[in-house]
Design a protein around this motif. Structure first.
Motif, PDB file in Angstrom:
ATOM      1  N   PRO A   1      17.521 -24.782 -26.200  1.00  0.00           N
ATOM      2  CA  PRO A   1      17.366 -26.140 -26.721  1.00  0.00           C
ATOM      3  C   PRO A   1      16.092 -26.802 -26.187  1.00  0.00           C
ATOM      4  N   GLU A   2      15.600 -27.750 -26.921  1.00  0.00           N
ATOM      5  CA  GLU A   2      14.421 -28.495 -26.489  1.00  0.00           C
ATOM      6  C   GLU A   2      14.685 -29.158 -25.145  1.00  0.00           C
ATOM      7  N   GLY A   3      13.700 -29.078 -24.255  1.00  0.00           N
ATOM      8  CA  GLY A   3      13.803 -29.733 -22.961  1.00  0.00           C
ATOM      9  C   GLY A   3      14.429 -28.906 -21.859  1.00  0.00           C
TER      10      GLY A   3
ATOM     11  N   VAL B   1      11.380 -31.265 -14.968  1.00  0.00           N
ATOM     12  CA  VAL B   1      12.820 -31.379 -14.744  1.00  0.00           C
ATOM     13  C   VAL B   1      13.542 -30.967 -16.021  1.00  0.00           C
ATOM     14  N   GLY B   2      14.624 -30.213 -15.885  1.00  0.00           N
ATOM     15  CA  GLY B   2      15.402 -29.859 -17.068  1.00  0.00           C
ATOM     16  C   GLY B   2      16.672 -29.116 -16.717  1.00  0.00           C
ATOM     17  N   PRO B   3      17.620 -29.062 -17.665  1.00  0.00           N
ATOM     18  CA  PRO B   3      18.832 -28.266 -17.463  1.00  0.00           C
ATOM     19  C   PRO B   3      18.502 -26.783 -17.574  1.00  0.00           C
ATOM     20  N   ALA B   4      19.153 -25.991 -16.762  1.00  0.00           N
ATOM     21  CA  ALA B   4      18.889 -24.554 -16.745  1.00  0.00           C
ATOM     22  C   ALA B   4      19.508 -23.861 -17.953  1.00  0.00           C
ATOM     23  N   PHE B   5      18.673 -23.089 -18.640  1.00  0.00           N
ATOM     24  CA  PHE B   5      19.138 -22.144 -19.659  1.00  0.00           C
ATOM     25  C   PHE B   5      18.913 -20.770 -19.041  1.00  0.00           C
ATOM     26  N   THR B   6      19.992 -20.066 -18.712  1.00  0.00           N
ATOM     27  CA  THR B   6      19.883 -18.858 -17.898  1.00  0.00           C
ATOM     28  C   THR B   6      19.761 -17.585 -18.724  1.00  0.00           C
TER      29      THR B   6
ATOM     30  N   MET C   1      23.131 -29.065 -22.669  1.00  0.00           N
ATOM     31  CA  MET C   1      23.281 -30.392 -22.078  1.00  0.00           C
ATOM     32  C   MET C   1      21.967 -31.154 -22.176  1.00  0.00           C
ATOM     33  N   THR C   2      22.059 -32.439 -22.530  1.00  0.00           N
ATOM     34  CA  THR C   2      20.892 -33.294 -22.562  1.00  0.00           C
ATOM     35  C   THR C   2      20.935 -34.230 -21.365  1.00  0.00           C
ATOM     36  N   LEU C   3      19.882 -34.236 -20.584  1.00  0.00           N
ATOM     37  CA  LEU C   3      19.833 -35.096 -19.410  1.00  0.00           C
ATOM     38  C   LEU C   3      19.465 -36.514 -19.800  1.00  0.00           C
TER      39      LEU C   3
ATOM     40  N   VAL D   1      10.666 -25.824 -25.160  1.00  0.00           N
ATOM     41  CA  VAL D   1      11.179 -25.464 -23.836  1.00  0.00           C
ATOM     42  C   VAL D   1      10.252 -26.061 -22.779  1.00  0.00           C
ATOM     43  N   ALA D   2      10.839 -26.679 -21.760  1.00  0.00           N
ATOM     44  CA  ALA D   2      10.032 -27.392 -20.762  1.00  0.00           C
ATOM     45  C   ALA D   2       9.255 -26.449 -19.869  1.00  0.00           C
ATOM     46  N   ALA D   3       9.866 -25.308 -19.492  1.00  0.00           N
ATOM     47  CA  ALA D   3       9.213 -24.398 -18.550  1.00  0.00           C
ATOM     48  C   ALA D   3       9.976 -23.089 -18.477  1.00  0.00           C
TER      49      ALA D   3
END
Length: 235
Positions: free
Chosen positions: A82-84, A47-52, A1-3, A113-115
């Motif tokens: 994904p990026e972000g 801030v970012g969507p969770a990749f678990t 998902m892209t925010l 990756v954001a974090a």
């Protein structure tokens, strides 16, 4: 998902403390990830969507150095990020086995990756810091992940720091830790958090000019009226 970039930029102005208050008002008490604290002081709010990703207890026939080359491995999972995104890792709170080291963090940084957020620990501390990847975790430990954990998969519902995380839920992380925003509540949480921050900023100015707390925080009807008048002036 892209925010939506506007949502991301707005959330970067909202503290995790404010978010927990807004979510509490919506009945969600368990949204702060225990043990996931900034590895390096002064990290920017992200801030970012969770990749678990998920670990389970180590089993000697599965948790081996050879498993690092398996199709089901942290290495394979990183290549799917994904990026972000913010990688959120269920490490079961284990503090004597580092889930990621310098090479894996460097690869995540390279992929955009954001974090990394986890209730566990990392290893190769200096290398992780040098990678430039922002990390929220419980510290560092020398042993590798397979010394205490078995990696089992990614992009499934996990529990991290005692919080249920669904892939693509939104994670906000700052100096107070990391907070989950359920994807379905994102729009209203953002809107209410902006107002909460404005209200609390006004309350701080009232405190600075000597107003007593009873009736101010939380507001009584007279204070609400004064705040409404303040907003009506275009503030």
């Amino acid at each position: 998902m892209t925010l939506d970039p506007k949502v991301v930029e707005t959330l970067k102005t909202i503290t995790t403390a404010t978010l927990t208050t807004v979510l509490l008002k919506k009945g969600l008490r368990n949204v702060w990830l225990r043990g996931a604290m900034p590895l390096k002081p002064g990290q920017t709010r992200l801030v970012g969507p969770a990749f678990t990703l998920r670990f389970v207890p180590a089993r000697e026939d599965l948790a081996t150095p050879a498993s690092w080359g398996s199709p089901i491995s942290t290495r394979a999972a990183i290549e799917e990020m994904p990026e972000g995104c913010i990688a959120v890792v269920d490490s079961m709170g284990v503090k004597d086995a580092g889930i990621f080291g310098d090479i894996l963090c460097a690869r995540m940084q390279k992929r955009g990756v954001a974090a990394l957020v986890t209730d566990g620990v990392v290893r190769d501390l200096h290398g992780v810091l040098d990678s430039g990847l922002p990390v929220w975790c419980s510290g560092a430990a020398a042993p590798p992940s397979v010394a205490g954990l078995t990696f089992v998969g990614w992009q499934e519902t996990i529990g991290c720091g005692g919080v249920c995380i669904v892939p693509d839920d939104v994670v906000v992380a700052d100096s107070d830790g990391a907070v989950l925003i359920p994807q379905a509540l994102l729009a209203e949480v953002v809107e209410e958090s902006v107002e909460q921050e404005k209200m609390e900023a006004w309350i701080v100015t009232e405190v600075e000019r000597g107003v007593v707390l009873p009736g101010l925080y939380p507001m009584n009807e007279e204070t609400k009226a004064r705040y409404a008048a303040f907003k009506a002036k275009g503030n």
